[in-house]
Design a protein around this motif. Sequence first.
Motif, PDB file in Angstrom:
ATOM      1  N   ALA A 175       0.828  -1.215   0.000  1.00  0.00           N
ATOM      2  CA  ALA A 175       0.000   0.000   0.000  1.00  0.00           C
ATOM      3  C   ALA A 175       0.865   1.268   0.000  1.00  0.00           C
ATOM      4  O   ALA A 175       0.570   2.239  -0.703  1.00  0.00           O
ATOM      5  N   ALA A 176       1.932   1.260   0.778  1.00  0.00           N
ATOM      6  CA  ALA A 176       2.793   2.445   0.845  1.00  0.00           C
ATOM      7  C   ALA A 176       3.416   2.727  -0.520  1.00  0.00           C
ATOM      8  O   ALA A 176       3.533   3.881  -0.950  1.00  0.00           O
ATOM      9  N   PHE A 177       3.799   1.673  -1.204  1.00  0.00           N
ATOM     10  CA  PHE A 177       4.385   1.827  -2.533  1.00  0.00           C
ATOM     11  C   PHE A 177       3.360   2.397  -3.510  1.00  0.00           C
ATOM     12  O   PHE A 177       3.654   3.316  -4.280  1.00  0.00           O
ATOM     13  N   LYS A 202      -9.802   9.296  -3.387  1.00  0.00           N
ATOM     14  CA  LYS A 202     -10.087   7.881  -3.594  1.00  0.00           C
ATOM     15  C   LYS A 202      -8.950   6.981  -3.092  1.00  0.00           C
ATOM     16  O   LYS A 202      -9.148   5.834  -2.718  1.00  0.00           O
ATOM     17  N   TYR A 203      -7.735   7.549  -3.094  1.00  0.00           N
ATOM     18  CA  TYR A 203      -6.548   6.759  -2.732  1.00  0.00           C
ATOM     19  C   TYR A 203      -6.078   7.063  -1.308  1.00  0.00           C
ATOM     20  O   TYR A 203      -4.926   6.820  -0.964  1.00  0.00           O
ATOM     21  N   GLU A 204      -6.965   7.636  -0.526  1.00  0.00           N
ATOM     22  CA  GLU A 204      -6.574   8.152   0.793  1.00  0.00           C
ATOM     23  C   GLU A 204      -5.826   7.103   1.637  1.00  0.00           C
ATOM     24  O   GLU A 204      -4.825   7.415   2.280  1.00  0.00           O
ATOM     25  N   TYR A 205      -6.317   5.871   1.627  1.00  0.00           N
ATOM     26  CA  TYR A 205      -5.676   4.840   2.433  1.00  0.00           C
ATOM     27  C   TYR A 205      -4.223   4.618   1.989  1.00  0.00           C
ATOM     28  O   TYR A 205      -3.308   4.551   2.818  1.00  0.00           O
ATOM     29  N   LEU A 206      -4.004   4.562   0.681  1.00  0.00           N
ATOM     30  CA  LEU A 206      -2.667   4.304   0.153  1.00  0.00           C
ATOM     31  C   LEU A 206      -1.716   5.474   0.459  1.00  0.00           C
ATOM     32  O   LEU A 206      -0.580   5.278   0.894  1.00  0.00           O
ATOM     33  N   VAL A 207      -2.221   6.677   0.229  1.00  0.00           N
ATOM     34  CA  VAL A 207      -1.409   7.869   0.474  1.00  0.00           C
ATOM     35  C   VAL A 207      -1.063   7.967   1.960  1.00  0.00           C
ATOM     36  O   VAL A 207       0.064   8.305   2.334  1.00  0.00           O
ATOM     37  N   ASP A 278       1.822  -5.238 -11.341  1.00  0.00           N
ATOM     38  CA  ASP A 278       1.370  -6.490 -10.752  1.00  0.00           C
ATOM     39  C   ASP A 278       1.246  -6.304  -9.238  1.00  0.00           C
ATOM     40  O   ASP A 278       2.241  -5.982  -8.566  1.00  0.00           O
ATOM     41  N   PRO A 279       0.078  -6.471  -8.656  1.00  0.00           N
ATOM     42  CA  PRO A 279      -0.120  -6.216  -7.215  1.00  0.00           C
ATOM     43  C   PRO A 279       0.829  -7.038  -6.336  1.00  0.00           C
ATOM     44  O   PRO A 279       1.327  -6.531  -5.324  1.00  0.00           O
ATOM     45  N   VAL A 280       1.080  -8.283  -6.719  1.00  0.00           N
ATOM     46  CA  VAL A 280       1.954  -9.121  -5.897  1.00  0.00           C
ATOM     47  C   VAL A 280       3.395  -8.601  -5.925  1.00  0.00           C
ATOM     48  O   VAL A 280       4.082  -8.576  -4.901  1.00  0.00           O
ATOM     49  N   THR A 281       3.826  -8.163  -7.102  1.00  0.00           N
ATOM     50  CA  THR A 281       5.172  -7.581  -7.198  1.00  0.00           C
ATOM     51  C   THR A 281       5.274  -6.337  -6.318  1.00  0.00           C
ATOM     52  O   THR A 281       6.291  -6.102  -5.653  1.00  0.00           O
ATOM     53  N   CYS A 282       4.202  -5.536  -6.307  1.00  0.00           N
ATOM     54  CA  CYS A 282       4.195  -4.343  -5.448  1.00  0.00           C
ATOM     55  C   CYS A 282       4.336  -4.735  -3.971  1.00  0.00           C
ATOM     56  O   CYS A 282       5.061  -4.100  -3.212  1.00  0.00           O
ATOM     57  N   ALA A 283       3.621  -5.786  -3.581  1.00  0.00           N
ATOM     58  CA  ALA A 283       3.692  -6.235  -2.188  1.00  0.00           C
ATOM     59  C   ALA A 283       5.079  -6.816  -1.882  1.00  0.00           C
ATOM     60  O   ALA A 283       5.627  -6.604  -0.797  1.00  0.00           O
ATOM     61  N   LEU A 284       5.644  -7.537  -2.835  1.00  0.00           N
ATOM     62  CA  LEU A 284       6.945  -8.177  -2.605  1.00  0.00           C
ATOM     63  C   LEU A 284       8.094  -7.170  -2.575  1.00  0.00           C
ATOM     64  O   LEU A 284       9.042  -7.321  -1.806  1.00  0.00           O
ATOM     65  N   ASN A 285       8.010  -6.157  -3.431  1.00  0.00           N
ATOM     66  CA  ASN A 285       9.174  -5.288  -3.618  1.00  0.00           C
ATOM     67  C   ASN A 285       8.936  -3.828  -3.312  1.00  0.00           C
ATOM     68  O   ASN A 285       9.834  -3.010  -3.444  1.00  0.00           O
ATOM     69  N   GLY A 286       7.713  -3.492  -2.899  1.00  0.00           N
ATOM     70  CA  GLY A 286       7.378  -2.082  -2.752  1.00  0.00           C
ATOM     71  C   GLY A 286       8.107  -1.384  -1.613  1.00  0.00           C
ATOM     72  O   GLY A 286       8.664  -0.318  -1.777  1.00  0.00           O
TER      73      GLY A 286
END
Lengths: 345, 345
Positions: A175-177, A202-207, A278-286
């Motif tokens: 999410a941070a990434f 809309k992206y408040e949680y991520l930001v 790719d969401p998983v790549t974001c989670a793995l490497n973000g």
Amino acid sequence: MSENRSEISNLGEFGLIDRIHKNVTLTNPTTLTGIGDDAAVIQGHDQDCILVSTDMLVEGIHFDLSYVPIHHLGYKAVAVNVSDIAAMNGKAEQITVSLALSNRFSVEAIDALYAGIRTACQNYGVDLVGGDTTSSTSGLVISISVIGRARREKIAYRSGAQVNDILCATGDLGAAFMGLQVLEREKQVFLADPNMEPNIEKYEYLVGRQLKPEARTDIVFDLEEAGVKPTSMIDVSDGLASELLHIARNSGVGIRIYEDKIPIDHLTYETAVEFNLDPVTCALNGGEDYELLFTISQADQEKIKNHPDIHFIGYVHDRKDQNVLITKGGTVVPLRAQGWDHFRS
Amino acid sequence: MSENRSEISNLGEFGLIDRIHKNVTLTNPTTLTGIGDDAAVIQGHDQDCILVSTDMLVEGIHFDLSYVPIHHLGYKAVAVNVSDIAAMNGKAEQITVSLALSNRFSVEAIDALYAGIRTACQNYGVDLVGGDTTSSTSGLVISISVIGRARREKIAYRSGAQVNDILCATGDLGAAFMGLQVLEREKQVFLADPNMEPNIEKYEYLVGRQLKPEARTDIVFDLEEAGVKPTSMIDVSDGLASELLHIARNSGVGIRIYEDKIPIDHLTYETAVEFNLDPVTCALNGGEDYELLFTISQADQEKIKNHPDIHFIGYVHDRKDQNVLITKGGTVVPLRAQGWDHFRS
């Protein structure tokens, strides 16, 4: 030095750290653990230990003040240090804050920065006990050191994972990434047309995850309450894959995780797709999630299986050359650390 | 922030520190002393205390790599931190080193920096236990934090000076400042004509004091051996006058020193005259000597009166608005802090 010049970019951040580390010898009997974990461990009295960690944030590298509110920066700078102590299963108690700042910064900006620092100190029960303040020729550098405590038998190192242990991750990852991607996109939109309204609601949680991460001191508390001592632990600052490999390497084990067990918030997922990532790549490497990644013995799983924020993502095995992700389709993919490395471009 | 902007340069470094300090509240029972002394004091077990201090060195502000050998910089960065612990009458035991560095720096340069850091660690019996390494968009920033120890009853604060105490200064003062003047002059000569041979042999002592200062850990040891606990102590980093005023203000006393008692090396004296500078002003305001300034009760003077490197320069009195220098001619001159203030130009 011009005849024989090696570039730091060829070593990378971890290569440079290894190079520094390998020449260090420890001589003080009070030094229990030096470089190589989330914090150093220093002998207190008897079973009481002092934990020490430090982080440096550099403008233009770690943050961009064109979209990072400076009070959030102050909060985050404290939180990431507190997170390092949490990753040792300890409690942060004091910090020092050193600043280098150019004359671009007003007194009001520094007040706002310290307001964020103070808020974080209050939230985490940490005292600001010292620091240094100096001018800089360009930009802002924040260096924070944190002092924490833990009973010696409670300390969780990166090196303690045992074969058959269960791998746990807290919260959600990536999410941070994605928050950073949103902020960077809005910055480009703003630069192209300063009259455009920012579109981040809309992206408040991520930001929020990017700008104001929280150290998971609650998890340290919950584990203690549940009577669970993690066999190993690290915080997710560089990305899940990178941290998994730290645990595997330091513990001399292999790890196996399952794609469908990686906790990813639905907004992270949707936004990644929107960004063609790719969401998983974001989670793995973000990176920058500041969640906790830890291992527990199987016997302890029952004690925390109903915890809403602890996810069992895989397990530890004895093939230390095999650190893999099992995809939803059953494919075995080797894990590689592609986390933040500021020295490679 | 543009509507209501106050300049940091109007506050100055000490004004900024005071502003930060006054909003800080301490809540952890383990925090015994926070901001405002050479180091923070944290409760260890029983009478054992942990001391914490931190210093940040910024290229272009604190050092100029055109004449500072980078291994000396590493040494000095450690020494100034160890000096802060010595100034509490404690023993430094661990350090963390954080670096921000641009791609201008080669791996060989970083090796040389760490060689200096390691040499200092060995000389002072300090372990390098952690740090952070990151890139920077410009120049080099070194942030070091140091952890030390002292028995609670041994710790010397800035605030402990008592009326009738004797003021003591170690070593000699002003040499580091004159070393800097020599180096700056040679740099200008070199820039004007790169074929000119540098002319610093004659000034070797001064240049050495600037480039490679030593923390006076020997004095801490000698005082312990002699059975003397300083009633107050500080290290001379900003200049004798500035440090004297810190002791006076924090102790709520006045101080009186004698011009002819200020220890000034003959080479400092001669070189100051050569540069058309007043040697006493250089000693009072030069800074970076990293000598110790402390007060002792009169009863203790006998115990250290033959120490070759401790000089009795004045005494403490009860008129806290009167901090003065008595000149050789008997004139009373108010002391003013004109030490380093990087925020004023």
